[in-house]
Design a protein around this motif. Sequence first.
Motif, PDB file in Angstrom:
ATOM      1  N   ALA A  33       0.435   8.519   0.080  1.00  0.00           N
ATOM      2  CA  ALA A  33       0.663   9.455  -1.027  1.00  0.00           C
ATOM      3  C   ALA A  33       0.525  10.899  -0.553  1.00  0.00           C
ATOM      4  CB  ALA A  33      -0.325   9.173  -2.160  1.00  0.00           C
ATOM      5  N   GLY A  62       1.180   4.144  -2.896  1.00  0.00           N
ATOM      6  CA  GLY A  62       1.023   5.561  -2.578  1.00  0.00           C
ATOM      7  C   GLY A  62       2.230   6.374  -2.973  1.00  0.00           C
ATOM      8  N   MET A  71      -7.625   3.237  -5.139  1.00  0.00           N
ATOM      9  CA  MET A  71      -6.847   3.643  -3.972  1.00  0.00           C
ATOM     10  C   MET A  71      -7.642   3.417  -2.690  1.00  0.00           C
ATOM     11  SD  MET A  71      -4.642   7.021  -4.792  1.00  0.00           S
ATOM     12  CE  MET A  71      -3.233   6.940  -5.869  1.00  0.00           C
ATOM     13  N   ILE A 107      -3.240   3.717   1.031  1.00  0.00           N
ATOM     14  CA  ILE A 107      -2.501   4.219  -0.138  1.00  0.00           C
ATOM     15  C   ILE A 107      -2.603   5.734  -0.202  1.00  0.00           C
ATOM     16  CG2 ILE A 107      -2.443   4.282  -2.668  1.00  0.00           C
ATOM     17  CD1 ILE A 107      -3.403   1.375  -2.653  1.00  0.00           C
ATOM     18  N   MET A 108      -3.824   6.256  -0.018  1.00  0.00           N
ATOM     19  CA  MET A 108      -4.033   7.705  -0.093  1.00  0.00           C
ATOM     20  C   MET A 108      -3.282   8.432   1.021  1.00  0.00           C
ATOM     21  SD  MET A 108      -5.253  10.275  -1.689  1.00  0.00           S
ATOM     22  CE  MET A 108      -6.443   9.613  -2.864  1.00  0.00           C
ATOM     23  N   ASN A 131       0.825  -1.212   0.000  1.00  0.00           N
ATOM     24  CA  ASN A 131       0.000   0.000   0.000  1.00  0.00           C
ATOM     25  C   ASN A 131       0.859   1.261   0.000  1.00  0.00           C
ATOM     26  OD1 ASN A 131      -2.541  -1.210  -0.075  1.00  0.00           O
ATOM     27  ND2 ASN A 131      -2.617  -1.466   2.145  1.00  0.00           N
TER      28      ASN A 131
END
Length: 199
Positions: free
Chosen positions: A100, A17, A92, A96-97, A13
């Motif tokens: 990122a 990201g 996503m 992940i978000m 994950n």
Amino acid sequence: MCLQSVVNSFGTNVIAGFTAAARVEGITNIPMSGLGVATQTFVGQNYGAKNYQRIHNGVKKILILDLIVSVAMSLILYFSAETVIGLFGSNMNGEIMVAAKRYILAIAQCYSLVAMLFVMRNTLQGMGFTYANSVAGIGEFFGRIAVAFVLTPLLGFDAVCYAGPAAWLLADIPLIIIYLFKQHKFKKLALMQKEMATE
């Protein structure tokens, strides 16, 4: 490669990201990088023509413009990070978000450093000092290595997020010192040209 190996240790994950955020960084770097390339052409032409005062004035204006662009890019990323990231990734999930967004917000705080790097490096290359690229590369290399192997065990993924800014800073410092030294010489040459023109 070293930094990527560290990122890989955080799981799929975080890798996803980081990859999405890196794509965003690449796109938002384009305006600042473009101004850097233009600086090299401008400086090269005026260096060949021995217009030293024009180099000094031009580089100062381009640097200010690039810093303004960097602030604009930072604000875009800071206030619309999730929307922009969503354009570069599909499916996503929350983790992940979050990864990122952490990366994007970290570089957004420091974009002025990369703007300065683009201008200083290309200015020196335009003057024929091709070693500027090597100096910047060495600074960036050691910055990323230090973060990857020293700070990540202490700070976790936050260290990865600030690897880029650390690399930019370590590249900026020697380039600025070299440029200021060259600028001092150019000011003297410009003054001599002005005195000769008035005689």
